[in-house]
Structures are given as C-alpha cells and as structure tokens.
Design a protein around this motif. Structure first.
Motif, PDB file in Angstrom:
ATOM      1  N   UNK A 189       1.165  -1.047  -0.095  1.00  0.00           N
ATOM      2  CA  UNK A 189       0.164  -0.076  -0.089  1.00  0.00           C
ATOM      3  C   UNK A 189       0.553   1.472   0.068  1.00  0.00           C
ATOM      4  N   UNK A 190       2.235   1.203   1.270  1.00  0.00           N
ATOM      5  CA  UNK A 190       3.206   2.549   0.474  1.00  0.00           C
ATOM      6  C   UNK A 190       3.398   2.562  -0.358  1.00  0.00           C
ATOM      7  N   UNK A 191       3.704   1.702  -1.028  1.00  0.00           N
ATOM      8  CA  UNK A 191       4.547   1.798  -2.585  1.00  0.00           C
ATOM      9  C   UNK A 191       3.566   2.419  -3.149  1.00  0.00           C
ATOM     10  N   UNK A 247      17.426  16.924  -5.779  1.00  0.00           N
ATOM     11  CA  UNK A 247      18.666  17.992  -6.347  1.00  0.00           C
ATOM     12  C   UNK A 247      18.168  17.596  -7.905  1.00  0.00           C
ATOM     13  N   UNK A 248      17.980  16.945  -8.420  1.00  0.00           N
ATOM     14  CA  UNK A 248      18.243  16.366  -9.525  1.00  0.00           C
ATOM     15  C   UNK A 248      16.318  16.430 -10.363  1.00  0.00           C
ATOM     16  N   UNK A 249      15.460  15.497  -9.880  1.00  0.00           N
ATOM     17  CA  UNK A 249      14.506  15.620  -9.604  1.00  0.00           C
ATOM     18  C   UNK A 249      13.111  15.943  -9.146  1.00  0.00           C
ATOM     19  N   UNK A 250      13.548  16.564  -8.464  1.00  0.00           N
ATOM     20  CA  UNK A 250      12.290  16.717  -7.272  1.00  0.00           C
ATOM     21  C   UNK A 250      11.761  15.738  -6.812  1.00  0.00           C
ATOM     22  N   UNK A 251      10.853  16.581  -5.982  1.00  0.00           N
ATOM     23  CA  UNK A 251      10.124  15.408  -4.559  1.00  0.00           C
ATOM     24  C   UNK A 251       9.431  14.347  -5.508  1.00  0.00           C
ATOM     25  N   UNK A 252       9.501  14.426  -6.476  1.00  0.00           N
ATOM     26  CA  UNK A 252       8.983  12.479  -7.756  1.00  0.00           C
ATOM     27  C   UNK A 252       9.836  11.942  -7.555  1.00  0.00           C
ATOM     28  N   UNK A 253      11.391  12.323  -7.771  1.00  0.00           N
ATOM     29  CA  UNK A 253      11.948  11.199  -7.426  1.00  0.00           C
ATOM     30  C   UNK A 253      12.677  10.812  -6.262  1.00  0.00           C
ATOM     31  N   UNK A 254      12.320  11.420  -4.808  1.00  0.00           N
ATOM     32  CA  UNK A 254      12.297  11.045  -3.478  1.00  0.00           C
ATOM     33  C   UNK A 254      11.078   9.810  -3.502  1.00  0.00           C
ATOM     34  N   UNK A 255       9.851  10.176  -3.767  1.00  0.00           N
ATOM     35  CA  UNK A 255       9.187   9.587  -3.661  1.00  0.00           C
ATOM     36  C   UNK A 255       8.896   7.800  -4.968  1.00  0.00           C
ATOM     37  N   UNK A 256      10.432   8.379  -5.816  1.00  0.00           N
ATOM     38  CA  UNK A 256       9.876   7.090  -6.288  1.00  0.00           C
ATOM     39  C   UNK A 256      11.325   5.850  -5.455  1.00  0.00           C
ATOM     40  N   UNK A 257      12.334   6.686  -4.651  1.00  0.00           N
ATOM     41  CA  UNK A 257      13.241   6.203  -4.634  1.00  0.00           C
ATOM     42  C   UNK A 257      12.431   5.124  -3.746  1.00  0.00           C
ATOM     43  N   UNK A 309       9.252   4.013  -3.237  1.00  0.00           N
ATOM     44  CA  UNK A 309       8.332   3.250  -3.488  1.00  0.00           C
ATOM     45  C   UNK A 309       9.577   2.273  -3.411  1.00  0.00           C
ATOM     46  N   UNK A 310      10.578   1.874  -4.362  1.00  0.00           N
ATOM     47  CA  UNK A 310      11.544   1.114  -4.474  1.00  0.00           C
ATOM     48  C   UNK A 310      11.844   0.284  -2.936  1.00  0.00           C
ATOM     49  N   UNK A 311      12.068   1.441  -1.700  1.00  0.00           N
ATOM     50  CA  UNK A 311      12.197   0.929  -1.168  1.00  0.00           C
ATOM     51  C   UNK A 311      10.501  -0.008  -0.022  1.00  0.00           C
ATOM     52  N   UNK A 312       9.797   0.332  -0.536  1.00  0.00           N
ATOM     53  CA  UNK A 312       8.772  -0.258  -0.109  1.00  0.00           C
ATOM     54  C   UNK A 312       8.613  -1.966  -1.175  1.00  0.00           C
ATOM     55  N   UNK A 313       9.217  -1.377  -2.088  1.00  0.00           N
ATOM     56  CA  UNK A 313       8.531  -2.783  -2.859  1.00  0.00           C
ATOM     57  C   UNK A 313       9.632  -3.935  -2.614  1.00  0.00           C
ATOM     58  N   UNK A 314      10.897  -3.551  -1.683  1.00  0.00           N
ATOM     59  CA  UNK A 314      12.726  -4.415  -1.052  1.00  0.00           C
ATOM     60  C   UNK A 314      11.446  -4.910  -0.050  1.00  0.00           C
ATOM     61  N   UNK A 315      10.845  -4.067   0.489  1.00  0.00           N
ATOM     62  CA  UNK A 315      10.208  -4.738   2.035  1.00  0.00           C
ATOM     63  C   UNK A 315       9.000  -5.114   2.017  1.00  0.00           C
ATOM     64  N   UNK A 316       8.316  -5.249   1.092  1.00  0.00           N
ATOM     65  CA  UNK A 316       6.775  -6.186   0.408  1.00  0.00           C
ATOM     66  C   UNK A 316       7.891  -7.012  -0.429  1.00  0.00           C
ATOM     67  N   UNK A 317       9.042  -7.663  -0.713  1.00  0.00           N
ATOM     68  CA  UNK A 317       9.299  -8.420  -1.616  1.00  0.00           C
ATOM     69  C   UNK A 317       9.957 -10.446   0.388  1.00  0.00           C
ATOM     70  N   UNK A 318      10.684  -9.073   1.101  1.00  0.00           N
ATOM     71  CA  UNK A 318      11.276  -9.964   2.550  1.00  0.00           C
ATOM     72  C   UNK A 318      10.076 -10.144   2.802  1.00  0.00           C
TER      73      UNK A 318
END
Length: 376
Positions: free
Chosen positions: A271-273, A346-356, A358-367
C-alpha cells in the motif's frame, strides 16, 4: 483504552514532541542565543546522535530491571534536559542538555514499546501497540505546529516550559500506576539481541520502512514551499494531513490483529509503495498531495505497527534490547533519508524521492512474502 495504555500513548506524545520541537523554532532560538539557525541545529543533531547511542547501549536496561523502571529513569533524564534547555544561556549549553535529552529518549521509546503489548489485553498486542503509536500524531501536531505558534506568541523557552509541565505530569501519573509486566526479562545486550532468530530480517524491514518515510518527509516541506510556491503554512498543512491519517489508522489496528503477520506486512508495504507512486505523479498538485498525505499517514501507521509488533514478538525476554536496535535503525534512517535523498531531490525534485521510497517499499514487500525458516 485502559489507563496504562493511555499513559503510554501520552508518553510517546510527550517524548516524541520533545524530539521534534527544535526544528520549527530554530530561528527564534538563534535570535535569542546568537548565531544562525544552522548552528542551532547542532543541538538537534546532538539529540539524535545520543538517542541512537542510548537506544543501542541503554535500552537493554529494560530487560534487566523491567521496562517500567527503565522508563521512569529515562523520564528523569528528559526532565533534567528540559530544565537545562529552559535556562540555557548560550548555544553550547543548549547542545549539552539536548544531548542529555537524547540519552533519555533512547531509553524511553523502546521501554514504551516494550510495555505496550504487556499492558493491554492478551491476544490484542497489535491493537495495543497501535493505540500507543497513535501518540506520534499528537507529537507531530504539538511538536511541529504547536511549537511554532507558541514560540511566536511567548518565546521559544515557553515551548520547553510547556513540555516540562507535560513531562512532569506524566512522571507523577506513572509513579501512581502499576507498570508491572507479564513477561520477565533477562540480561541482554545488543549482541545477544542480534542472535535472536529473525532479527536481521525484522530490522531490515524497519530500515526500509523508515528510510522510505524520512527520505520523502525530509523534502516534502521544501517542495511545497519552493516547488509549488506556497508558504510554510501550506507545508505545515500537508504535515497535518499526514498526522490526521496516522491518527485515524488506529481504528484499523483491530483488523490488523486478525491477519497473518506476513500478510499484514505485505499489505502495508504494498500500500505504501502505491501511495508513493501516486505522490510521484501528483507532486505538482497541492490538493492531491494533501489528500494523498492522509492516505500516507494511514498506511504508514499500519506499517509501523507491523514492524514494531514483529520485532517485539521475537523474544519477549530481550524486548528492550531488540526495540533499542529498532530505534537505532530508525535514527540511522532519519540521517540516511536526509543525506541519501538529497541528490535525487536536487536532480528531479520530490517525484524522484517518492520513486526511491516506492522502491524501498517494493523490497520490503518482497521480504514479507519471502519464505521464512522461523516464525517472525
């Protein structure tokens, strides 16, 4: 809600607020004590550093003397820290007493988490933990919104006076409350806790959850103020929306109790992802971001409940040490989220932060879905 659980919720609110109040009032503190706000934030860094150290080294006292006595000792350190902060004549005195406060917080939070499942009804440990975790909503509102208003109206020292009054009342109430627990602890250390089956994966899940959270949370205020061209009041509103969602989620904890642990974790991380992905798509729209912040708070509460309850259930005799490791991981995530997400922001704004995130949550989901050798 029983009286002990209500007091544990209040304890999280007061201890949590104490850890948050300095950031919104740094400008006022700097004007009074001299220097610029960045220098005053050294006090916040001292608080966070000693909290992580205390959670690692002092939290195991809860297993040796009991979480109730450990909490009372921690509150004495926090009271000393507040008194010193109120009368601090200069920056370095404030840094010193904030460091003392961090020592107390590092003991207090794991002790509170250890008490939560013990003081509630048997069989409803996750619901009891969820009730106590809702104290973070009060901490967020009082710590972020309330402190700024009070500092503007009565000065920054009034913020610490208010915290001292609340902490004193909490200490008196806890002295009159039975905080005995059902499970007898044993002598423990961080090393013995690290040998508990399932601890590695449990701490990994905690790290992923909190890195994802702090990586986005650290920059959402800057995005609203700079990226969307709105004031600090708008940034505070988004934070308030998150806090509202976090508090509302406590009503769902009773249903979380009924789910198998791996499924509760999978729903939380999954859900968080999805929320982080939606935030990535909606960063340009303030109303949408605010609405998603409510949903973010709801699911973050469920995820935090899952992570803490999972760790608390690994070995009840070493619960203090285990939850101390969790607090250390959390404060590392605070630091890691702010540092590692800075370049993406700094490179892509908040959108890049939220994408990363989401990736952390995807790894958490797999665990959560991966097979386990032991029940964790």
């Amino acid at each position: 809600m029983t009286k002990p659980l209500a007091l544990m919720t209040g304890a999280i609110a007061v201890v949590g607020a104490n850890s948050m109040v300095l950031a919104p009032i740094t400008a006022a503190v700097a004007r009074d004590l001299g220097g610029d706000p960045a220098e005053i934030l050294q006090a916040a860094a001292a608080y966070g550093g000693t909290t992580a150290l205390s959670a690692l080294l002092l939290a195991p006292r809860a297993d040796r003397i009991g979480p109730g006595p450990a909490l009372m000792q921690a509150l004495l350190l926090l009271l000393l820290s507040l008194i010193g902060s109120i009368f601090a004549p200069g920056k370095w005195t404030l840094v010193l007493f904030q460091a003392v406060g961090g020592l107390g917080a590092g003991m207090a939070i794991p002790a509170i988490y250890a008490l939560a499942p013990e003081l509630g009804p048997e069989g409803e440990e996750k619901r009891s933990m969820g009730i106590v975790l809702s104290g973070w909503t009060l901490a967020l509102v009082a710590g972020v919104a309330g402190s700024g208003f009070l500092a503007e109206w009565a000065g920054w020292r009034a913020v610490y006076v208010a915290l001292l009054a609340c902490m004193s009342l909490l200490y008196i109430a806890l002295r009159r409350t039975d905080l005995s627990v059902r499970t007898v602890g044993s002598a423990s250390t961080p090393l013995t806790a690290l040998r508990v089956p399932g601890i590695g994966r449990g701490l990994m899940a905690a790290g992923l959850l909190m890195t994802a959270f702090y990586g986005t949370y650290a920059f959402i205020g800057a995005h609203v103020a700079e990226g969307l061209g709105r004031g600090t009041d708008a940034a505070g509103f988004v934070t308030l929306c998150y806090g509202v969602g976090f508090g509302l989620s406590s009503f769902l904890d009773r249903y979380l109790d009924r789910l198998p642990q791996h499924l509760a974790g999978a729903l939380s991380f999954g859900g968080l992802g999805l929320v982080y992905l939606a935030m990535s798509a909606g960063v340009a729209h303030f109303a949408l971001l605010s609405a998603l912040a409510i949903l973010w708070g709801v699911i973050q509460h469920l995820g935090l409940n899952f992570v803490v309850s999972r760790l608390a259930g690994l070995d009840a005799r070493q619960r203090g040490a285990i939850l101390g490791l969790n607090s250390s991981v959390t404060y590392l995530a605070v630091l890691g989220g702010a540092l590692s997400f800075r370049l993406p922001y700094e490179a892509g704004g908040l959108a890049w932060c939220t994408m990363i995130s989401a990736l952390c949550c995807g790894i958490g989901l797999a665990e959560c879905l991966a097979p386990r050798r032991v029940a964790t």
